[in-house]
Design a protein around this motif. Sequence first.
Motif, short mmCIF file in Angstrom:
data_model
loop_
_atom_site.label_atom_id
_atom_site.label_comp_id
_atom_site.label_asym_id
_atom_site.label_seq_id
_atom_site.Cartn_x
_atom_site.Cartn_y
_atom_site.Cartn_z
N UNK A 25 0.85 -1.19 0.00
CA UNK A 25 0.00 0.00 0.00
C UNK A 25 0.88 1.24 0.00
N UNK A 26 0.34 2.33 -0.56
CA UNK A 26 1.04 3.61 -0.60
C UNK A 26 0.10 4.70 -0.11
N UNK A 27 0.62 5.57 0.76
CA UNK A 27 -0.17 6.71 1.24
C UNK A 27 0.59 7.99 0.94
N UNK A 28 -0.12 8.98 0.39
CA UNK A 28 0.48 10.27 0.05
C UNK A 28 -0.22 11.40 0.78
N UNK A 29 0.54 12.19 1.52
CA UNK A 29 0.04 13.42 2.14
C UNK A 29 0.93 14.55 1.64
N UNK A 54 -3.87 5.50 -1.25
CA UNK A 54 -4.69 6.49 -0.56
C UNK A 54 -3.93 7.80 -0.49
N UNK A 55 -4.65 8.90 -0.69
CA UNK A 55 -4.06 10.23 -0.55
C UNK A 55 -4.98 11.10 0.30
N UNK A 56 -4.37 12.05 1.02
CA UNK A 56 -5.10 12.98 1.88
C UNK A 56 -4.91 14.38 1.31
N UNK A 57 -6.01 15.05 0.95
CA UNK A 57 -5.93 16.38 0.36
C UNK A 57 -7.03 17.27 0.93
N UNK A 58 -6.70 18.48 1.32
CA UNK A 58 -7.73 19.39 1.87
C UNK A 58 -8.61 20.04 0.81
N UNK A 59 -8.16 20.11 -0.45
CA UNK A 59 -8.90 20.84 -1.49
C UNK A 59 -9.44 19.89 -2.55
N UNK A 60 -10.63 20.16 -3.03
CA UNK A 60 -11.27 19.31 -4.03
C UNK A 60 -10.54 19.38 -5.36
N UNK A 91 -10.10 17.02 5.52
CA UNK A 91 -9.52 16.70 4.23
C UNK A 91 -10.30 15.60 3.54
N UNK A 92 -10.00 15.40 2.26
CA UNK A 92 -10.64 14.35 1.47
C UNK A 92 -9.68 13.17 1.36
N UNK A 93 -10.22 11.97 1.50
CA UNK A 93 -9.44 10.76 1.31
C UNK A 93 -9.79 10.17 -0.05
N UNK A 94 -8.80 10.04 -0.91
CA UNK A 94 -8.99 9.42 -2.21
C UNK A 94 -8.30 8.06 -2.20
N UNK A 95 -9.06 7.01 -2.43
CA UNK A 95 -8.52 5.65 -2.37
C UNK A 95 -8.75 4.96 -3.72
N UNK A 96 -7.87 4.01 -4.04
CA UNK A 96 -7.96 3.30 -5.31
C UNK A 96 -7.25 1.96 -5.19
#
Length: 332
Positions: free
Chosen positions: A186-190, A213-219, A295-300
């Motif tokens: 797994x890979x996580x990006x902040x 998975x990535x964590x981003x505050x902006x859409x 923030x928004x969590x984007x997973x794939x």
Amino acid sequence: MSFRNYKDKIEEGDTVILYLSNNLYALDVQREIKNKKGEMIENVYQTPFGALKVKTLIGADYGTKIELTKGWGHVLQPTPELWSLTLPHRTQIIYTPDISMILLQLDLVPGCVVVEAGTGSGSLTHALIRRVRPHGHVYTFDFHEHRAKIAQEEFKDHGLADFVTAKHRDVLAEGFDKDLNGKADAVFLDLPSPWLGVPHALAAIKEEGGRFCSFSPCIEQVQRTCLALQEHGFQEITTMEVLQSEIKVSRRTVPVRDLSFLKQKSSISPVEEKPSSETSYVVGALPQSNPGHTGYLTVATLPPVYVRGKSKKDDDNISSENGEKMVVDENV
């Protein structure tokens, strides 16, 4: 070493959590510390409820009630959740609601290899280590050299150095270590520009596939990341926002009027203005306001190698049939 294993007694060198009237403080158990002059003096920790001689904690049980000069408190075993509430804020902190969802979405189990970009204050890293122990490993990177060095020292002091490798590296510009290619579950990006890190995540994930998975505050960051994931063959792309809402449960007393007189066709007695009895109910009420956005969590999901080429070919065929192609505005 108190982060490594749960234990009953406090030992010298441990990090403990001091609980004082709903306030938490992280405290290193050392008999002596250096003062501003460089001299070794007795370690006395000052709190809102008076002074605490730290050496008195050595040998005490975790959870013990301790006496202070102006009150008392409790000394607790440190956990990633408690550490997140007390650690020094070097960057924005990811707290338990988001961390729990990240661990779930990454499908982590003991023995997994996780790659993290954006160590920051190490809040999430502590939780990742606990999830993949004892045979897994966490590789974490931060572009800020000073933050990376402090994180390395903290992991060593907490007895977690065997399970984590923390390095100073600009992942967006240089990628992950070549030794990590094809080794991550797994890979996580902040990161400020997570879409630039998607190709490096693709290289790091195992041939059998894995999770992202990535964590981003902006859409706007989410939009560009999703397009990059789609372009590089990721599937099941989902974005979510975790908002914690607590229902307050209380008991309320409701006045009840006796309406038995309505059963009769006529009533000589006038209706009483005051209620004749009261009934108590247990009720739950939602809070008047919810916590703010974090923030928004984007997973794939990245499928196995033998499926990736086929999936990309199918997507191209669908785009050709529909005559449409997704584009991104570079000015966003």
